[in-house]
Write a protein that holds these residues in place. Structure first.
Motif: not given
Length: 169
Positions: A56, A58, A149, A153
């Motif tokens: 990922s 951010d 996160r 997700r």
């Protein structure tokens, strides 16, 4: 196993040339993202000594435009670790090499990478240890960013059904 943050420290420097810029003569955001992913992946590989994949990004917070003719400097290092994941901070500065040679913080980003074995399965990574009190804050606040996160997700997984069909249907 443990490793110091400084062991993953990576720097990438590049001139901002005309093909790298948009119609405003500033660095394309996509080009900067390419640089960010590249320098972060090297930091992740230095820390894990394994194959890595980007899990990922951010965000990329643009604070100053990076202009044609500037030098862009990207500094990265692992700032927090999970079992197989690594959070990497990328600090982006710009520097003008004429006249005052001023260096300014232009952007920053946090990315997550996962270490993989030869079968592309996640593997355990060394725990990251801050080199000093100043860097300790990055590690201490890493779990909060990691939790954010995880929530993001989960929301993305929920949106998967929405985006599985054409938007205009």
């Amino acid at each position: 196993m443990q490793k110091r943050m400084s062991e993953s420290y990576t720097v990438k420097t590049s001139n901002v040339m005309p093909p790298d810029t948009n119609s405003h003569h500033t660095l394309y955001g996509g080009r900067l993202m390419e640089y960010i992913d590249d320098v972060a992946s090297i930091a992740a590989r230095r820390h894990s000594r394994a194959k890595v994949v980007t899990a990922s990004i951010d965000s990329v917070d643009f604070l100053e435009p990076i202009n044609l003719g500037d030098v862009v400097i990207l500094e990265s290092m692992v700032t927090h670790t999970g079992r197989s994941s690594m959070e990497i901070l990328v600090k982006i500065s710009k520097e003008t090499l004429e006249n005052d040679c001023e260096r300014k913080l232009a952007a920053f980003s946090f990315l997550t990478f996962v270490a993989l074995d030869d079968n592309y399965d996640p593997i355990e990574v060394p725990e990251v240890i801050p080199d000093n009190e100043r860097l300790k804050w990055l590690d201490e606040t890493g779990e909060e960013r990691s939790e954010h996160r995880r929530h993001r997700r989960e929301r993305s997984k929920a949106l998967r059904e929405f985006f599985a069909t054409d938007l205009l249907d």
